[in-house]
Design an enzyme around this catalytic site. Structure first.
Site, PDB file in Angstrom:
ATOM      1  N   ASP A 152       1.024  -0.688   0.281  1.00 21.70           N
ATOM      2  CA  ASP A 152       0.280   0.247  -0.083  1.00 21.70           C
ATOM      3  C   ASP A 152       0.908   1.038   0.078  1.00 21.70           C
ATOM      4  OD1 ASP A 152      -1.692  -1.835   0.565  1.00 21.70           O
ATOM      5  OD2 ASP A 152      -3.121  -0.970   2.322  1.00 21.70           O
ATOM      6  N   HIS A 210       3.825  -2.357   3.028  1.00 23.69           N
ATOM      7  CA  HIS A 210       3.491  -0.973   2.394  1.00 23.69           C
ATOM      8  C   HIS A 210       5.181  -0.719   1.332  1.00 23.69           C
ATOM      9  CE1 HIS A 210       0.854  -0.628   5.628  1.00 23.69           C
ATOM     10  NE2 HIS A 210       0.257   0.299   4.805  1.00 23.69           N
TER      11      HIS A 210
END
Length: 729
Positions: free
Chosen positions: A85, A237
């Site tokens: 993300d 991430h």
């Protein structure tokens, strides 16, 4: 019958409004994209009720589709759908792609739209590497707490950002701040429903590496490792901060999972989702290009605006420091060498008192309101003068008023209306003396003004002298603002020009000239609307020096309403631009002409043209800063510049022997008067670019000038109405 104005400002204001609206639109886009999104990490706890979340979702699989009925999907066993993300990030996304490539793994990257627009090459690199991209909104906002219009904008623009970068659509979506199904709240469920209505399948997580906490490589590895054979959707991430721990953990995680026979792949592959991506249509690509283009243009414009702000700030500060330093030196030199110019000495001037008689020329057109006060004050001079009033075809009783005074040494010349330059040239031709003083018909002198003004002619190199113009009608806020401008702007600048030997303007209100200097340049030209500036520049280019006498004071009327002020300043500014263009060749000359060109014209260009043109940008960006940035910082910066300007103004008032009381209006001047002045400059520049010729615009007279026996220096600022009543009485 009123005359039709030569220049219609409509086109100017349409152009200016278009520029300002464009700038506002750009800053709104920039403010929305860069400063209204969320900054907390995905996986952070989001408080709120979960009463509205269906049980099938709360206890179902992490892939949720709602468009054609509610259904959820769970990943197959011994499969990890690896997701990242908050990218793409120019530092960490390439590192993660290298690790994936090294171990033959693929992943799904849920990318923030603004990041994909900023780094489209990285979005393409993800797809080219065999991984896939998904929507993570445009600005990483919490959709559950956003209004419907913003939900739609975030989803649509977020997907368009990916289309612009990759040329393909995506059907995958992850809400910012989402976590597992069990942690889903009402706000998160609202975001899922909004995405489903937009045709997107929501992908939640089953396992959080918690790399967003940056707990250390070992902790991330432990959190990311499945404890059994159940399939997982793993959250990691590639953006949002330092992801060095994520990269290091991934290098250990992938071979460990491969050793256990666990397949690491994308969401679409893990769940068997078909047609999550397809080539975008022409219409979709066009819409995406518009969205991405708007964001990129806003980025570029903001960079340009920031540069303009930096230039403006530097110019303001440099001018403030420069004029104070120069003014202090000017004062020291004036005291050390009374009666002599303070600039570079080019001749061996003898310090003596100039007693030669002076011709004072007063061009007058419909000056009945103040001509008596002006002429009486000049005739009362302690220096020997002859006064020539040139009535330029007045339609009132200007000439008659002067003639009935019956003052010795005062004569009236009548001529048909031909404009101020022609009137001045008529007076010059009739002058009896070598030294000539020119004064407007709305100006009064103190008894020693002429004597003080001409003392600098002791230096034979001096061809013209500027006096110190003071505001008579300084009552009211508008009068005080102009009083401040005359003391702080005009007179500080004149001290600077005097020391730098590049005085661009001897004002029409009070100026002294050698007749020989006037003859050398052919008299007063009517080529521009600022005949005083044009004449001064011509005299400098002819090799003469032009100096400033701060102790020779003249009291003049200034406009008493905004309309009259606009007309006056519009003429001044446009005329100055004309004179600057006419004398642009001085930049390449030597001597006094070169000093005018390289010093004076450069100063005027930067401070009186460029800085006002940047002023609207400064104001719009200040509002942008208050709305989208740190309002305390913006207001603090504004207060800093206000303090600097107030300190400079107080110093200028002290030098001119003025009371500082009017400075209480300075903050208001910055938010009203300043805008009027820069709008005048903008319209003048537009007019000049268009090649239009502006008509002469005469200022209204108010009859506020004190008579010679009233003493202008001690007279209280007059109200126009009361002063007129006193004259009538």
């Amino acid at each position: 019958m009123s005359r039709r104005p030569a220049v219609r400002p409509t086109a100017h204001w349409i152009a200016l409004s278009a520029v300002v609206l464009f700038l506002v639109a750009v800053l709104v886009v920039q403010g929305y994209v860069q400063h209204l999104g969320g900054s907390a990490a995905d996986g952070a706890a989001q408080p709120g009720s979960a009463a509205a979340v269906p049980s099938a979702v709360a206890h179902g699989g992490p892939v949720v589709a709602t468009r054609k009925g509610l259904r959820t999907l769970a990943p197959p066993s011994r499969t990890v759908a690896l997701t990242f993300d908050d990218g793409p990030d120019p530092r960490w996304t390439p590192e993660i792609l290298k690790v994936l490539s090294a171990y033959g793994a693929h992943a799904t990257f849920f990318q923030i739209g603004q990041q994909a627009i900023a780094h489209p090459d990285l979005a393409r690199a993800v797809v080219a590497a065999g991984s896939e991209v998904g929507v993570h909104t445009l600005t990483h906002v919490n959709l559950g707490s956003a209004p419907t219009w913003r939900q739609q904008l975030e989803l649509t623009a977020g997907e368009q950002a990916l289309i612009d970068a990759t040329g393909s659509t995506t059907g995958l979506f992850r809400p910012p701040y989402s976590s597992t199904n069990a942690a889903l709240g009402d706000a998160g469920w609202q975001a899922i429903r909004a995405a489903g209505a937009d045709g997107l399948v929501t992908v939640l997580t089953t396992q959080d590496s918690e790399d967003w906490r940056r707990p250390g490589v070992d902790a991330i590895l432990h959190n990311a490792t499945p404890q059994g054979d159940a399939g997982q959707v793993l959250l990691m991430h590639d953006g949002g901060g330092d992801r060095s721990e994520t990269v290091a953990a991934l290098k250990r995680l992938l071979p460990a999972l491969a050793a256990r026979g666990i397949r690491v792949t994308t969401v679409s592959d893990a769940f068997g989702l078909a047609q999550t991506s397809r080539p975008a249509t022409f219409g979709e690509r066009a819409a995406a290009a518009v969205t991405a283009g708007a964001v990129r243009v806003s980025d570029g414009v903001v960079v340009a605006v920031e540069i303009a702000l930096l230039i403006s700030g530097i110019l303001v500060l440099l001018r403030s420091v420069l004029v104070v330093i120069v003014a202090a030196r000017h004062v020291r030199l004036s005291r050390r060498r009374p009666g002599r110019p303070v600039g570079r000495a080019r001749t061996t001037a003898v310090a003596h008192t100039v007693t030669d008689p002076v011709t004072v020329i007063v061009p007058a057109y419909n000056e009945a309101a103040g001509i008596e006060a002006a002429v009486r004050s000049i005739a009362a001079s302690t220096h020997p003068v002859e006064v020539i009033v040139v009535d330029d075809g007045s339609t009132d009783d200007t000439a008659g008023i002067v003639e009935r005074l019956g003052l010795d040494g005062v004569r009236v010349l009548r001529r048909s209306n031909g404009g101020k330059p022609a009137a001045l040239n008529t007076g010059i031709a009739a002058a009896s003396h070598e030294l000539i003083v020119m004064v407007d018909g709305d100006t009064v002198f103190e008894p020693d003004t002429v004597a003080r003004l001409v003392q600098s002619f002791a230096d034979p190199a001096v061809g013209a002298i500027s006096g110190n113009t003071k505001v008579v009608n300084r009552g009211g806020v508008l009068g005080r603002w102009q009083h401040i401008e005359y003391v702080v702007g005009f007179n500080l600048d004149r001290r600077l020009f005097d020391l730098a030997e590049c005085m661009p303007t001897v004002p029409g209100a009070i100026g002294a000239f050698r007749r020989s200097a006037l003859a050398g340049v052919g008299g007063v030209s009517d080529d521009t609307l600022a005949e005083d500036t044009d004449l001064t520049m011509a005299i400098l280019r002819d090799g003469w020096r032009v100096v400033y006498r701060e102790d020779a004071r003249a009291w003049t009327e200034v406009p008493a309403d905004l309309g009259a002020l606009w007309k006056q300043r519009y003429r001044w500014c446009y005329g100055t631009l004309q004179a600057m263009w006419k004398h642009r060749g001085a930049v390449l000359q030597g001597g006094s002409a070169g000093r005018l060109g390289r010093r004076g014209l450069t100063y005027l260009l930067l401070l009186q043209v460029l800085l006002p043109l940047l002023a609207p940008v400064v104001d719009v960006f200040a509002l942008y800063g208050i709305l989208f940035l740190d309002p305390v910082r913006v207001l603090g910066l504004w207060l800093f510049f206000l303090v600097v300007q107030t300190a400079v103004a107080a110093y200028a008032f002290r030098l001119d022997g003025e009371r500082i009381g009017p400075l209480w209006t300075l903050p208001l001047q910055q938010i009203v008067y300043r805008q009027l002045m820069y709008l005048v400059v903008i319209q003048s520049v537009f007019t000049a670019i268009a090649g239009r010729r502006l008509r002469w615009q005469r200022m209204q007279r108010y009859g506020t000038l004190p008579m010679a026996d009233e003493g202008p220096a001690s007279a209280a600022p007059a109200d126009p109405a009361s002063a007129s009543a006193r004259r009538a009485g």
